[in-house]
Design an enzyme around this catalytic site. Structure first.
Site, PDB file in Angstrom:
ATOM      1  N   GLU A  58       0.870  -1.184   0.000  1.00  0.00           N
ATOM      2  CA  GLU A  58       0.000   0.000   0.000  1.00  0.00           C
ATOM      3  C   GLU A  58       0.897   1.221   0.000  1.00  0.00           C
ATOM      4  O   GLU A  58       1.241   1.751  -1.045  1.00  0.00           O
ATOM      5  CB  GLU A  58      -0.934  -0.025   1.215  1.00  0.00           C
ATOM      6  CG  GLU A  58      -1.883   1.171   1.250  1.00  0.00           C
ATOM      7  CD  GLU A  58      -2.759   1.193   2.489  1.00  0.00           C
ATOM      8  OE1 GLU A  58      -3.361   2.249   2.741  1.00  0.00           O
ATOM      9  OE2 GLU A  58      -2.844   0.175   3.208  1.00  0.00           O
ATOM     10  N   HIS A  77       4.482  -1.354   7.711  1.00  0.00           N
ATOM     11  CA  HIS A  77       3.438  -1.133   6.713  1.00  0.00           C
ATOM     12  C   HIS A  77       3.227   0.370   6.597  1.00  0.00           C
ATOM     13  O   HIS A  77       3.682   1.131   7.462  1.00  0.00           O
ATOM     14  CB  HIS A  77       2.129  -1.828   7.127  1.00  0.00           C
ATOM     15  CG  HIS A  77       1.149  -1.961   6.002  1.00  0.00           C
ATOM     16  ND1 HIS A  77      -0.080  -1.328   6.001  1.00  0.00           N
ATOM     17  CD2 HIS A  77       1.223  -2.640   4.834  1.00  0.00           C
ATOM     18  CE1 HIS A  77      -0.718  -1.633   4.877  1.00  0.00           C
ATOM     19  NE2 HIS A  77       0.057  -2.433   4.152  1.00  0.00           N
ATOM     20  N   HIS A 103      11.500  -6.613  19.450  1.00  0.00           N
ATOM     21  CA  HIS A 103      10.427  -7.588  19.287  1.00  0.00           C
ATOM     22  C   HIS A 103       9.032  -6.947  19.344  1.00  0.00           C
ATOM     23  O   HIS A 103       8.699  -6.207  20.253  1.00  0.00           O
ATOM     24  CB  HIS A 103      10.519  -8.656  20.385  1.00  0.00           C
ATOM     25  CG  HIS A 103      11.896  -9.219  20.545  1.00  0.00           C
ATOM     26  ND1 HIS A 103      12.478 -10.063  19.622  1.00  0.00           N
ATOM     27  CD2 HIS A 103      12.834  -9.042  21.511  1.00  0.00           C
ATOM     28  CE1 HIS A 103      13.691 -10.398  20.027  1.00  0.00           C
ATOM     29  NE2 HIS A 103      13.932  -9.789  21.166  1.00  0.00           N
ATOM     30  N   HIS A 108       4.818   2.215  11.279  1.00  0.00           N
ATOM     31  CA  HIS A 108       3.812   2.410  10.227  1.00  0.00           C
ATOM     32  C   HIS A 108       4.024   3.750   9.548  1.00  0.00           C
ATOM     33  O   HIS A 108       4.109   4.790  10.208  1.00  0.00           O
ATOM     34  CB  HIS A 108       2.404   2.340  10.823  1.00  0.00           C
ATOM     35  CG  HIS A 108       1.368   1.937   9.814  1.00  0.00           C
ATOM     36  ND1 HIS A 108       0.929   2.798   8.831  1.00  0.00           N
ATOM     37  CD2 HIS A 108       0.706   0.772   9.629  1.00  0.00           C
ATOM     38  CE1 HIS A 108       0.021   2.165   8.089  1.00  0.00           C
ATOM     39  NE2 HIS A 108      -0.123   0.934   8.552  1.00  0.00           N
TER      40      HIS A 108
END
Length: 210
Positions: A58, A77, A103, A108
């Protein structure tokens, strides 16, 4: 029996109609059960641990600099058509050199993470610019378009969602600097070591055999 990472071009969509395949330096290591999808540049000696998702289907493109490590469960993302500028290019996510993302952290886009930044366990960095050498502690959230100045410490569980909060952050304490340095030292050995571990004995299914 295939346990190799999933490395693929982005799927063709109306918003990303051109398939682009990741560009991964041969000295970097992408672990089994991890995904790298789309226009992603991964520079030298990057370690991507198991169960990492790097998904530029995206928001795109992504950039991951040299000697950076993405630990187990990290997610990258980005939002469509939202970018940050680094040099003469724009990116959905830009991660500099010698960055540690611990972790289960979520990065984003749009997002810029400068060199030598540490992003702690379960932290969220979204729609933010993080200056060089900063330390984001576990369970912290950095968002809402803030700019973290260089070498600043985000305390555990803090929510940095205004520029006033970002500007009020203290310098990184020495014990956190030492922790981040040690994490870097350890993880920079992993790419070459894992290549040796699998190396010539790695078959098409990604398993090591005697």
């Amino acid at each position: 029996c295939c346990f190799e990472p999933f490395i693929s071009s982005n799927p063709i969509t109306s918003f990303n109609p051109v398939p682009r395949y990741p560009n991964i330096d041969k000295t970097s290591f992408i672990s089994q059960f991890s995904s790298v999808i789309g226009d992603v540049t991964i520079r030298n000696n990057v370690y991507v641990a198991p169960n990492v998702s790097i998904r530029a289907d995206e928001g795109t493109p992504f950039y991951i600099g040299s000697n950076t490590n993405l630990q187990d469960g990290v997610i990258l993302h980005g939002l469509l058509n939202r970018r940050v500028v680094a040099g003469d290019k724009s990116y959905s996510i830009y991660i500099g050199n010698e960055v540690s993302i611990a972790h289960r952290a979520l990065v984003h886009g749009p997002c810029f993470i400068g060199d030598k930044v540490f992003v702690g366990f379960n932290a969220i960095v979204y729609n933010a610019i993080v200056g060089k050498g900063s330390f984001i502690s576990y369970n912290a959230v950095v968002t809402n378009g803030v700019r973290i100045p260089p070498n600043r410490f985000v305390p555990p569980g803090a929510q940095i969602d205004t520029q006033a909060k970002a500007d009020a952050l203290s310098p990184v304490p020495n014990d956190s600097k030492e922790f981040a340095y040690e994490v870097q030292r350890v993880n920079q050995e992993f790419p070459a070591s894992y290549h040796l571990l699998f190396g010539k004995n790695r078959c098409s299914c990604g398993l090591a055999h005697d």
